[in-house]
Scaffold this motif. Structure first.
Motif, PDB file in Angstrom:
ATOM      1  N   GLY A 131     -29.143  48.122  25.471  1.00 36.73           N
ATOM      2  CA  GLY A 131     -29.738  46.882  25.965  1.00 36.73           C
ATOM      3  C   GLY A 131     -28.739  46.058  26.752  1.00 36.73           C
ATOM      4  O   GLY A 131     -27.880  46.598  27.455  1.00 36.73           O
ATOM      5  N   SER A 132     -28.837  44.733  26.622  1.00 34.19           N
ATOM      6  CA  SER A 132     -27.960  43.813  27.357  1.00 34.19           C
ATOM      7  C   SER A 132     -27.395  42.771  26.396  1.00 34.19           C
ATOM      8  O   SER A 132     -27.904  41.644  26.311  1.00 34.19           O
ATOM      9  CB  SER A 132     -28.729  43.125  28.490  1.00 34.19           C
ATOM     10  N   PRO A 133     -26.366  43.125  25.639  1.00 36.18           N
ATOM     11  CA  PRO A 133     -25.809  42.170  24.667  1.00 36.18           C
ATOM     12  C   PRO A 133     -25.103  41.016  25.352  1.00 36.18           C
ATOM     13  O   PRO A 133     -24.728  41.092  26.525  1.00 36.18           O
ATOM     14  CB  PRO A 133     -24.836  43.030  23.861  1.00 36.18           C
ATOM     15  N   ASP A 134     -24.907  39.957  24.605  1.00 32.89           N
ATOM     16  CA  ASP A 134     -24.201  38.767  25.077  1.00 32.89           C
ATOM     17  C   ASP A 134     -22.696  39.001  24.912  1.00 32.89           C
ATOM     18  O   ASP A 134     -22.198  39.106  23.789  1.00 32.89           O
ATOM     19  CB  ASP A 134     -24.657  37.564  24.251  1.00 32.89           C
ATOM     20  N   LEU A 135     -21.981  39.076  26.034  1.00 27.46           N
ATOM     21  CA  LEU A 135     -20.544  39.358  25.977  1.00 27.46           C
ATOM     22  C   LEU A 135     -19.783  38.245  25.266  1.00 27.46           C
ATOM     23  O   LEU A 135     -18.819  38.504  24.535  1.00 27.46           O
ATOM     24  CB  LEU A 135     -20.000  39.551  27.393  1.00 27.46           C
ATOM     25  N   GLY A 136     -20.194  37.005  25.475  1.00 28.61           N
ATOM     26  CA  GLY A 136     -19.529  35.898  24.777  1.00 28.61           C
ATOM     27  C   GLY A 136     -19.693  36.006  23.278  1.00 28.61           C
ATOM     28  O   GLY A 136     -18.743  35.764  22.514  1.00 28.61           O
ATOM     29  N   LEU A 137     -20.886  36.375  22.838  1.00 30.61           N
ATOM     30  CA  LEU A 137     -21.129  36.565  21.410  1.00 30.61           C
ATOM     31  C   LEU A 137     -20.282  37.712  20.875  1.00 30.61           C
ATOM     32  O   LEU A 137     -19.710  37.613  19.778  1.00 30.61           O
ATOM     33  CB  LEU A 137     -22.613  36.839  21.175  1.00 30.61           C
ATOM     34  N   MET A 138     -20.191  38.808  21.637  1.00 30.15           N
ATOM     35  CA  MET A 138     -19.379  39.946  21.200  1.00 30.15           C
ATOM     36  C   MET A 138     -17.913  39.554  21.072  1.00 30.15           C
ATOM     37  O   MET A 138     -17.228  39.944  20.125  1.00 30.15           O
ATOM     38  CB  MET A 138     -19.521  41.101  22.202  1.00 30.15           C
ATOM     39  N   PHE A 139     -17.417  38.761  22.027  1.00 32.93           N
ATOM     40  CA  PHE A 139     -16.017  38.335  21.971  1.00 32.93           C
ATOM     41  C   PHE A 139     -15.771  37.489  20.719  1.00 32.93           C
ATOM     42  O   PHE A 139     -14.775  37.681  20.009  1.00 32.93           O
ATOM     43  CB  PHE A 139     -15.655  37.532  23.220  1.00 32.93           C
ATOM     44  N   ALA A 140     -16.674  36.556  20.438  1.00 32.22           N
ATOM     45  CA  ALA A 140     -16.515  35.722  19.250  1.00 32.22           C
ATOM     46  C   ALA A 140     -16.571  36.566  17.980  1.00 32.22           C
ATOM     47  O   ALA A 140     -15.809  36.328  17.034  1.00 32.22           O
ATOM     48  CB  ALA A 140     -17.590  34.633  19.228  1.00 32.22           C
ATOM     49  N   ASN A 141     -17.483  37.548  17.943  1.00 29.12           N
ATOM     50  CA  ASN A 141     -17.572  38.426  16.777  1.00 29.12           C
ATOM     51  C   ASN A 141     -16.260  39.151  16.539  1.00 29.12           C
ATOM     52  O   ASN A 141     -15.721  39.140  15.418  1.00 29.12           O
ATOM     53  CB  ASN A 141     -18.690  39.442  16.975  1.00 29.12           C
ATOM     54  N   PHE A 142     -15.719  39.791  17.586  1.00 27.88           N
ATOM     55  CA  PHE A 142     -14.501  40.586  17.415  1.00 27.88           C
ATOM     56  C   PHE A 142     -13.282  39.694  17.182  1.00 27.88           C
ATOM     57  O   PHE A 142     -12.354  40.096  16.479  1.00 27.88           O
ATOM     58  CB  PHE A 142     -14.291  41.497  18.628  1.00 27.88           C
ATOM     59  N   PHE A 143     -13.282  38.503  17.742  1.00 28.59           N
ATOM     60  CA  PHE A 143     -12.185  37.581  17.446  1.00 28.59           C
ATOM     61  C   PHE A 143     -12.223  37.188  15.969  1.00 28.59           C
ATOM     62  O   PHE A 143     -11.173  37.082  15.307  1.00 28.59           O
ATOM     63  CB  PHE A 143     -12.288  36.351  18.339  1.00 28.59           C
ATOM     64  N   GLY A 144     -13.426  36.995  15.443  1.00 28.68           N
ATOM     65  CA  GLY A 144     -13.561  36.731  14.014  1.00 28.68           C
ATOM     66  C   GLY A 144     -13.104  37.905  13.173  1.00 28.68           C
ATOM     67  O   GLY A 144     -12.432  37.725  12.147  1.00 28.68           O
ATOM     68  N   TYR A 145     -13.479  39.132  13.606  1.00 26.19           N
ATOM     69  CA  TYR A 145     -13.007  40.321  12.875  1.00 26.19           C
ATOM     70  C   TYR A 145     -11.481  40.356  12.842  1.00 26.19           C
ATOM     71  O   TYR A 145     -10.866  40.675  11.809  1.00 26.19           O
ATOM     72  CB  TYR A 145     -13.502  41.600  13.566  1.00 26.19           C
ATOM     73  N   TRP A 146     -10.884  40.055  13.980  1.00 25.48           N
ATOM     74  CA  TRP A 146      -9.421  40.118  14.077  1.00 25.48           C
ATOM     75  C   TRP A 146      -8.763  39.068  13.175  1.00 25.48           C
ATOM     76  O   TRP A 146      -7.768  39.352  12.498  1.00 25.48           O
ATOM     77  CB  TRP A 146      -9.000  39.905  15.531  1.00 25.48           C
ATOM     78  N   LEU A 147      -9.331  37.870  13.145  1.00 27.40           N
ATOM     79  CA  LEU A 147      -8.767  36.823  12.296  1.00 27.40           C
ATOM     80  C   LEU A 147      -8.904  37.170  10.817  1.00 27.40           C
ATOM     81  O   LEU A 147      -7.968  36.947  10.028  1.00 27.40           O
ATOM     82  CB  LEU A 147      -9.450  35.487  12.582  1.00 27.40           C
ATOM     83  N   ILE A 148     -10.039  37.717  10.415  1.00 25.77           N
ATOM     84  CA  ILE A 148     -10.206  38.102   9.007  1.00 25.77           C
ATOM     85  C   ILE A 148      -9.175  39.157   8.629  1.00 25.77           C
ATOM     86  O   ILE A 148      -8.483  39.051   7.606  1.00 25.77           O
ATOM     87  CB  ILE A 148     -11.629  38.647   8.752  1.00 25.77           C
ATOM     88  N   GLY A 149      -9.069  40.189   9.468  1.00 22.83           N
ATOM     89  CA  GLY A 149      -8.113  41.245   9.176  1.00 22.83           C
ATOM     90  C   GLY A 149      -6.691  40.747   9.161  1.00 22.83           C
ATOM     91  O   GLY A 149      -5.887  41.112   8.279  1.00 22.83           O
ATOM     92  N   GLY A 150      -6.355  39.872  10.126  1.00 24.20           N
ATOM     93  CA  GLY A 150      -4.992  39.351  10.183  1.00 24.20           C
ATOM     94  C   GLY A 150      -4.620  38.551   8.953  1.00 24.20           C
ATOM     95  O   GLY A 150      -3.471  38.617   8.483  1.00 24.20           O
ATOM     96  N   SER A 151      -5.557  37.793   8.411  1.00 21.57           N
ATOM     97  CA  SER A 151      -5.254  37.005   7.219  1.00 21.57           C
ATOM     98  C   SER A 151      -5.184  37.882   5.969  1.00 21.57           C
ATOM     99  O   SER A 151      -4.298  37.702   5.125  1.00 21.57           O
ATOM    100  CB  SER A 151      -6.311  35.918   7.040  1.00 21.57           C
ATOM    101  N   LEU A 152      -6.104  38.845   5.849  1.00 24.47           N
ATOM    102  CA  LEU A 152      -6.108  39.691   4.654  1.00 24.47           C
ATOM    103  C   LEU A 152      -4.943  40.680   4.641  1.00 24.47           C
ATOM    104  O   LEU A 152      -4.530  41.130   3.567  1.00 24.47           O
ATOM    105  CB  LEU A 152      -7.436  40.441   4.536  1.00 24.47           C
ATOM    106  N   ILE A 153      -4.410  41.026   5.805  1.00 26.89           N
ATOM    107  CA  ILE A 153      -3.244  41.922   5.834  1.00 26.89           C
ATOM    108  C   ILE A 153      -2.066  41.275   5.126  1.00 26.89           C
ATOM    109  O   ILE A 153      -1.320  41.929   4.377  1.00 26.89           O
ATOM    110  CB  ILE A 153      -2.895  42.291   7.293  1.00 26.89           C
TER     111      ILE A 153
END
Length: 917
Positions: A131-153
């Motif tokens: 389909g046609s996902p929202d790139l801004g939404l995807m960026f926010a999602n992956f930035f959140g993933y990165w922050l969660i992982g960075g803190s739990l590491i």
């Protein structure tokens, strides 16, 4: 003062650990497993296809739980393996501080996680394929993933530092990380209040902002604070070998414990303070979480002499499903307060039961708490929630008693500000018909019915009055709403038409089969909906000629025609009949929504229930403009085919053959005088009437050269369905389910705004999450629907030919008997009758066999289509889950082969050296 950090040392440690990790095949196994599990979480669940949305909502729900296993697996060897192999002593004797060693280890592990996350961006490629996902939404999602992982590491590294056993390090890491992922869950078993208290300390207290496309500073600060706190603890534990036994008479471990607790308290306090600021960046394409330019313009038009006062009565604690609604409401209120200055005064009052604020809300504005089921609590119960807002400006007052989940906060707030700030509101006249929009006593059922929600929605913006069509209508209104004009008498229709011909715009809702009361269908005889056991009262009145009424307004309507459409973008609503018509871009008709009409240009999806179809009236001089159209795989049934009657009452026929006729149907249209000009909008009315004249700077008054206003002309919008604004669609909007974003209410209000010439709220009303569907799945499904329709038509044709041939054989044999010259007329008649009886019985058996065979083919076609759709979904799941990890897995295999080759070469070289010696 910050401690000096030698970046060259840190960089060398990072390179060392990265080289060790990526030169080992086991590292690639972990990365492959991470990509595989995250892809499975995103695409393998059935809910992904049922929602039919190109986003990562399914992955967002489970991603923190996924990290409970991946982060400990990533960090278990960071320190434990060094201690097991004895290299920790060498590492700690390097000319580097403890902070530099910890930072080197942390950044190396974060680099591994970042690489894994980068490779999992293949999930976005899958969404683009579908389909046609929202790139801004995807960026926010992956930035959140990165922050969660960075803190739990950082949390997992501390667990690895406490033991030399890798297995134990994994278990401790999972336990430590679960404190920040799951701690509020067991707390809810003891006290819901304790769970709500601990929620801001958990990942799920901050990640939902990133999941919906908002990069919040409070969330960013939380994850950075968590990582910083545990890096500090790592440094303390690494440096404990240097601790003296005592300091100032107290054990050193007590000193460090107090320091750590003080730092934790300071960080928690800082997060609490910053969290109130509501600083955030809206990364979504639609910008739904920040004030729009339209809102800023409307606020800018307010007068400082008549400020608007907003009092919000909001509970501090709300059930989990209303947390986001509360956050959106407070965020928009604070932004309005900061932008409007003295024009708008915002007062947010935390409100709970039995407080002075609750009493003020009830006595002054009628705002009371609503009982909401608290589903997140371990104990069944209800929470009393305040989410009401009152607006006052002088003597004007507007109240929103409660903000439901589906209500767009910015639109509701801005509209209310505009309504109370303007002394005059446009007037909408609602023609009284048998549908009773305002409720009241129903004399047929002898029950009192409440007013429809659509009336309340209109009253939020307009002055709404009831108009009786039984006599000529003289009250001045800006537009009229006529619901089910087919229920009016001819005299009443003439009175309504006289108003419309005077230049008053009108919105007409016609319906061939109103589900709210089938007895009011225009194809029913007059009084068919009357109670047969009520013999008293006046006889039923005759209905007027609704088709002639509409024809004079430029619209042709078949009052018995019911449209159906095979398009259904919601797999979890597949049980609905095709007469429930979904209108959207995915129906294969590029003109499903008229992009040139303000009322329909920005719509995404509507659903109409057993609608009719419209067309341009023959010989009309009015301009006919379709607004909504069905898809290409649609058709039309007669009311008399659809409605069945028996001694039990009226029922709907669900077994009609749905064979598309290759046409699309107009479901809503606008008809207006071709030369008529619409009233200027608020913005156009404020255009300057002076323009620059000569080069010397003279001004010329152009008001004398303007065209005179046009004569009143006809302007009507006709929608061929009434049920699309029934109570259930207001309930859907209020509940706000994520995969049901119907624009029914939006379209209705847009039509009213367009007719009265006030389009200032249309843009705000259309600001909502774009319905980004899985277009590839929809296209393939549509092809299978077309194939099924063709197969069913072929089965019908074959059955028809077989019956025609059988009937022809019967007629031929009867004719042979009748043409025999050796028989008299009576004998011929007897033989023909006997032959017809015998052959008729055979024909009936043949008909039954043919019908059974046809139904078997139709059922087989249906089953084949369902199997093919499931095969498509299975294929997409397989490709989305298995393909992304393959490159990483192959790279790991190559590294393993290369490493084995080097080991063999080294062993061979060692053997040669021994042989030479």
């Amino acid at each position: 003062m910050m401690l000096p950090v030698n970046t060259r040392v840190v960089r060398a440690l990072v390179k060392r650990d990265l080289r060790m990790y990526f030169s080992n095949p086991s590292g690639y196994v972990f990365v492959t497993l991470f990509i595989f599990l995250s892809a499975a979480a995103a695409f393998w669940q059935d809910r992904f296809f049922l929602n039919n949305l190109a986003n990562l909502d399914e992955l967002n729900q489970v991603f923190p739980y996924l990290l409970l296993f991946f982060v400990p697996a990533l960090t278990m060897a960071v320190w434990a393996d060094e201690r097991k192999q004895g290299t920790d002593e060498l590492l700690l004797t390097l000319p580097a501080t403890d902070l530099e060693v910890v930072l080197g280890k942390y950044l190396a592990t974060l680099g591994i996680y970042t690489a894994s996350l980068f490779l999992s961006c293949s999930h976005v490629l899958v969404l683009f394929w579908l389909g046609s996902p929202d790139l801004g939404l995807m960026f926010a999602n992956f930035f959140g993933y990165w922050l969660i992982g960075g803190s739990l590491i950082a949390v997992g590294m501390l667990a690895s530092l406490l033991t030399a056993n890798i297995t134990l390090a994994f278990i401790l890491g999972a336990a430590f990380c679960s404190l920040f992922v799951l701690v509020d869950v067991p707390a809810s078993f003891f006290s819901p209040g304790l769970s709500r208290f601990l929620e801001p300390l958990t990942v799920f207290g901050h990640f939902p902002d990133f999941a919906r496309g908002v990069i919040s500073f409070s969330g960013f600060l939380y994850f950075v604070s968590l990582a910083g706190l545990f890096l500090f603890l790592n440094v303390l534990v690494v440096g404990r070998r240097h601790w003296p036994r005592e300091a100032d008479g107290y054990p050193m471990w007590l000193h460090q414990t107090v320091r750590s607790v003080a730092l934790a308290v300071a960080l928690i306090s800082l997060n609490a303070i910053v969290g109130r600021a509501a600083l955030r960046i809206d990364a979504t394409a639609e910008g739904l979480h920040s004030l729009s330019g339209e809102t800023r313009r409307l606020i800018g038009e307010l007068s400082e002499d008549r400020p608007v006062f907003i009092q919000a009565f909001v509970s501090d604690e709300v059930p989990e499903e209303y947390v986001q609604t509360r956050a959106n409401l407070l965020g928009i209120l604070r932004e309005i307060d900061s932008v409007a200055g003295p024009k708008v005064e915002v007062i947010i009052q935390p409100t709970e039961l039995y407080t002075q604020e609750a009493r003020d809300a009830r006595e002054k504005f009628g705002i009371v708490a609503r009982q909401i089921p608290n589903l997140s609590s371990a104990r069944a119960g209800f929470s009393d929630v305040f989410l009401g807002v009152a607006f006052t400006c002088g003597a004007e007052e507007q109240v929103i008693p409660f903000f439901d989940r589906g209500l767009p906060a910015e639109y509701e707030l801005t509209r209310s500000i505009r309504v109370v700030a303007k002394a005059e509101r446009k007037k909408i006249g609602v023609i009284n018909t048998e549908i009773r929009l305002f409720g009241g006593l129903d004399f047929q059922s002898m029950r009192s019915t409440p007013a429809w929600s659509v009336v309340e929605e209109l009253e939020k913006q307009y002055e709404v009055v009831q108009l009786s069509p039984q006599s000529p209508i003289t009250e001045k209104v800006d537009a009229v709403l006529v619901v089910l004009p087919s229920s009016l008498s001819q005299e009443e229709m003439d009175n309504v038409q006289a108003v419309i011909e005077q230049g008053i715009p009108a919105l007409l809702l016609v319906d061939p089969l109103p589900l709210v009361n089938i007895g009011l269908a225009p194809s029913e005889r007059s009084g068919a909906n009357r109670n047969p056991f009520m013999q008293q009262g006046a006889p039923p009145r005759e209905k007027g000629d609704v088709q002639g009424f509409l024809a004079r307004l430029g619209v042709r309507w078949d009052k018995a025609g019911i449209v159906w459409d095979t398009y259904n973008p919601h797999p979890d609503l597949a049980h609905l009949p095709p007469e429930v018509v979904f209108v959207g871009p995915g129906n294969g008709n590029p003109e499903a929504f008229n992009a040139n009409a303000r009322a329909s240009a920005e719509l995404q999806e509507l659903v109409l229930l057993y609608p009719g179809s419209l067309d341009e009236a023959a010989g009309s001089d009015l301009r006919f403009e379709p607004l909504l159209r069905s898809g290409q795989l649609s058709g039309n049934f007669s009311y008399f085919q659809m409605v069945q009657r028996n001694f039990l009452g009226t029922s709907l026929n669900r077994n009609l053959p749905h064979r598309p006729d290759g046409k699309d149907y107009v479901l809503a249209a606008r008809a207006r005088t071709a030369s008529s000009r619409q009233p200027p909008t608020d913005g156009e009315a404020k255009e300057a009437t002076q323009e620059e004249g000569s080069e010397e700077g003279e001004t010329t008054d152009v008001s004398a050269t303007q065209e005179p206003p046009p004569a009143p002309g006809t302007d009507v919008i006709v929608i061929a369905d009434l049920d699309f604004i029934s109570e259930q669609f207001f309930q859907i909007r209020a509940v706000g389910p994520p995969n049901l974003n119907f624009d029914n209410v939006t379209f209705f209000l847009n039509c009213i705004d367009v007719l009265v010439g006030d389009e200032s709220f249309i843009s705000l009303r259309n600001r909502r999450v774009k319905h980004r569907t899985l277009q590839r799945v929809e296209e393939q499904t549509q092809r299978f629907i077309e194939q099924r329709a063709a197969e069913e038509k072929q089965a019908e044709d074959e059955a028809g030919r077989a019956l025609a041939e059988a009937q022809g054989r019967l007629d031929e044999r009867v004719n042979e008997v009748r043409q025999r010259p050796d028989l008299d007329a009576q004998t011929k008649q007897i033989m023909a009758r006997n032959l017809r009886e015998v052959e008729s019985r055979r024909l009936e058996v043949l008909k039954s066999n043919i019908e059974s065979e046809k139904q078997a083919k139709v059922q087989s076609s249906k089953e084949n289509m369902e199997a093919q759709i499931r095969r498509i979904q299975s294929g997409i799941r397989t490709l989305a889950v298995l393909l992304p990890p393959i490159p990483v897995f192959v790279l790991g295999v190559l590294i393993f082969i290369r490493r084995q080759g080097r080991e063999r070469e080294g062993a061979a070289a060692a053997r040669r050296l021994r042989a030479k010696s």
